[in-house]
Write an enzyme that holds these catalytic residues in place. Structure first.
Site, PDB file in Angstrom:
ATOM      1  N   LYS A  53       0.803  -1.221   0.000  1.00 30.48           N
ATOM      2  CA  LYS A  53       0.000   0.000   0.000  1.00 30.48           C
ATOM      3  C   LYS A  53       0.843   1.282   0.000  1.00 30.48           C
ATOM      4  O   LYS A  53       0.393   2.326  -0.486  1.00 30.48           O
ATOM      5  CB  LYS A  53      -0.938   0.002   1.211  1.00 30.48           C
ATOM      6  CG  LYS A  53      -2.089  -0.995   1.122  1.00 30.48           C
ATOM      7  CD  LYS A  53      -3.114  -0.576   0.097  1.00 30.48           C
ATOM      8  CE  LYS A  53      -4.356  -1.443   0.165  1.00 30.48           C
ATOM      9  NZ  LYS A  53      -5.390  -1.011  -0.803  1.00 30.48           N
ATOM     10  N   SER A 304       0.714 -10.027  -1.004  1.00 32.61           N
ATOM     11  CA  SER A 304       0.517  -8.579  -0.976  1.00 32.61           C
ATOM     12  C   SER A 304       0.735  -7.936   0.388  1.00 32.61           C
ATOM     13  O   SER A 304       0.882  -6.711   0.468  1.00 32.61           O
ATOM     14  CB  SER A 304      -0.900  -8.241  -1.468  1.00 32.61           C
ATOM     15  OG  SER A 304      -1.872  -8.878  -0.656  1.00 32.61           O
TER      16      SER A 304
END
Length: 677
Positions: A53, A304
């Site tokens: 992110k 991720s």
């Protein structure tokens, strides 16, 4: 806003140079062997702040004007995006406000504060937090940093694709978790521009299949809040920008369950020595579950993120051990006496398993008087070791009392079968000594059958009384045998089964003319009897001749019995099996796994077998209820071949409970959980 291009992603890469880590694209020998492929892991869980992110957040904030930076930025997030925005803003000297739901993880709240953001807890859900963030943006002029619906954010996430292309430009397939779509769309833009042949597969949670539905059905539908471990991809509605890109570049979307994600986290931790959060492991879960076939391909999975709560991690490890058959939780109902628990512990020790936890409970509405519930957590080596443990010694479902009962049922059934075969093939009475009197032959036959039925009844009761724990696993995951044991140990379901069995026996006795009531017949004139007596005759003539006893119970009341050996068999054995079916059907309906179907197999099987074991009953029932004279006539015509119908019906009555138990067990193994009704 124009579409994101490769040039945008390359520009973002320059912005991020020296700021973010170029995370490893690690070739995994373990997963290559497991999947028969050349398998790579893109380890974004090693990125700063623990997820990808930060890439998009930093690119977006760095693109702001000086005036916008002075006003600061605001974001709504329950996890990774919050930390990415907070850390990026602190690096660029921009004040940040993060709005998180009130029930956000304490660990993520503390981490976000640690990156220098002003934190505001507002609302119960992410939507509530987003509304508050939008309100702050309007009132205070702060720039709202969206998690995925932004060209700069998508470009930043796409830099992962450039790094993968630099190391392995000839990848055949890339599997990526999909929530709002920022990561998947950014990587797809970059990779498809460099290698148009590469396939990009998105992975979503079964609980939030937003993109899956949008691409498959051609329409976007908002999903209501649901429970899932993968909160990082639990997005109710994809973004308009990302969805447009995904429709153009994505080659497919698959769904994974929480159980499959848990297994992937466990294997990553144990085999690859890397920690992933549930959303981060979704791509690997899709491959390991078979939803994505990578056999013979060079493929990469994006891990991720790795921000997982420690309590959740503990659950994942336990779940992984259970799925690998290395942790077994068993629930026993033991006699509350000294030494009872030791017998179980000794049995576990004999199987060379290790008890890691014991919970003992005497109180509770589900604990019978004189017994205690014990939950054991047992460490085993693998599935074969678990099977040996369950099959060995005192952990068998039947104790000594039950095993004697099983032997009695087997002996009685064998004797019944022998008599059936002799009827069928020789039309004689077994062990006949050549006497011509029908009474002598019938007496011998009925004596043998009475012994057989006594063994079956006594053995069935012994089996029921001899059932021993385990009566279920503490995690709610039962084998088919444990499902049957639980059904027979449930007083409520056994009462239902016994009631249905008794009603069937009465129904059969009346409708099959076993019990005869002839108010218009004078027994003295018609049959020459004045008191309770019996006589024996050869019944039903021709093919399949069998002996029959006629008992004149109360001639004055015009009441009597007509007994053939097959009637006794059906009056005893079939009601027991129908009671068994009914108990299992009741248990199945109340305890079926969520989402499972076909839970009425046992009840349906019992009904079918009821009519096939008594075609005359079926005919009279249909004739009386539907007015079908043809049904009655057909049943009477088929009556001489009733033995053949019995041979067909008994396997049905035995098989249907097993099918139900197997169905429940399979639902539990798939992680559905018990949905008690």
């Amino acid at each position: 806003m124009s579409e994101v291009t490769l040039a945008d992603v390359e520009e973002a890469k320059q912005v991020l140079r020296g700021v973010v880590r170029e995370t490893p694209l690690d070739r995994s020998r373990t997963f290559s062997e497991l999947t028969s492929s050349e398998f790579y892991l893109k380890l974004e869980n090693l990125q700063k702040t623990g997820s990808f992110k930060m890439r998009g957040a930093y690119v977006k904030i760095s693109s702001l004007s000086a005036a916008e930076r002075r006003h600061g930025v605001v974001a709504a997030s329950a996890g990774n995006h919050a930390q990415g925005v907070a850390y990026s803003a602190s690096l660029l000297g921009v004040k940040s406000t993060i709005v998180m739901p009130e029930q956000a993880s304490p660990a993520k709240v503390d981490a976000t504060k640690g990156y220098g953001a002003s934190l505001l807890l507002s609302g119960r859900t992410f939507d509530d937090a987003m509304k508050r963030a939008q309100e702050i943006s309007r009132k205070e002029g702060m720039v709202l940093i969206h998690a995925f619906e932004d060209k700069k954010v998508i470009s930043g996430q796409g830099t992962i694709g450039l790094e993968m292309a630099d190391e392995q430009p000839e990848l055949d397939e890339i599997i990526i978790p999909v929530g709002g779509g920022g990561l998947a769309s950014g990587v797809a833009v970059a990779m498809k521009a460099i290698n148009p042949k590469v396939k990009i597969i998105g992975v979503q949670s079964e609980a939030y299949p937003t993109v899956y539905r949008a691409l498959g059905q051609g329409r976007v539908s908002k999903i209501e809040s649901r429970e899932t471990l993968a909160d990082g991809i639990a997005v109710k509605e994809p973004g308009k920008i990302t969805l447009k890109l995904l429709k153009r570049y994505l080659d497919g979307v698959v769904l994974v369950s929480d159980a499959e994600i848990a297994k992937a986290i466990f294997l990553l931790l144990e085999r690859a020595k890397t920690l992933a959060e549930p959303a981060g492991a979704a791509g690997l879960a899709a491959v390991l579950s078979g939803a994505v076939n990578v056999r013979g391909k060079k493929c990469a999975v994006v891990i991720s993120g790795g921000n997982i709560d420690m309590y959740t991690l503990d659950q994942m490890v336990a779940k992984g051990l259970e799925m690998e058959h290395r942790l077994l939780r068993l629930e026993f109902a033991l006699a509350d006496r000294p030494g009872a628990l030791r017998e179980i512990i000794d049995a576990v020790a004999e199987a060379k398993a290790n008890v890691v936890d014991v919970a003992h409970q005497r109180m509770g509405s589900n604990v019978p008087l004189g017994r205690a519930t014990v939950v054991l957590s047992v460490e085993t080596q693998n599935s074969s070791h678990t099977k040996r443990l369950m099959a060995g010694g005192r952990l068998k479902p039947f104790g000594p009392y039950g095993r004697v009962g099983a032997a009695a049922v087997a002996a009685g059934s064998t004797l019944i079968l022998l008599q059936m075969l002799i009827w069928f093939y020789s039309q004689t009475v077994i062990w006949s000594d050549g006497r011509t009197t029908v009474e002598g032959q019938v007496a011998r036959f009925f004596f043998l059958e009475s012994v057989s039925l006594f063994l079956i009844v006594l053995g069935s009761y012994s089996l029921y009384r001899g059932l021993e724990p385990p009566v279920g696993r503490a995690d709610g995951r039962w084998s088919a045998a444990e499902v049957l044991v639980n059904a027979l140990k449930s007083r409520r379901d056994v009462r239902i089964g016994v009631t249905v069995g008794i009603l069937y026996a009465i129904f059969y006795a009346v409708v099959s003319s076993m019990v005869v009531y002839q108010p218009s017949v004078d027994f003295t004139q018609a049959y020459g009897v004045t008191s309770t007596s019996w006589s024996a005759v050869a019944c039903c003539g021709g093919y399949g001749t069998i002996p029959m006893i006629v008992v004149y119970l109360l001639p004055q009341l015009h009441l009597g019995l007509q007994l053939v050996p097959l009637d006794l068999l059906l009056l005893v054995v079939v009601p027991i099996l129908i009671a068994f079916n009914s108990a299992v059907a009741s248990f199945a309906f109340r305890n079926r796994p969520r989402g499972s179907r076909h839970m009425w197999i046992s009840g349906f099987g019992a009904a079918v077998a009821l009519f096939t074991s008594c075609p005359t009953c079926a005919g009279y029932f249909l004739g009386g209820s539907l007015g079908g004279l043809a049904a009655t006539s057909l049943a009477v015509a088929l009556a001489p071949y009733q033995l053949a119908f019995v041979v067909l019906s008994l396997p049905v009555l035995l098989l249907t409970p097993l099918l139900v138990a197997r169905n429940i067990s399979k639902g539990l193994r798939d992680g559905c959980g018990i949905g008690g009704r």
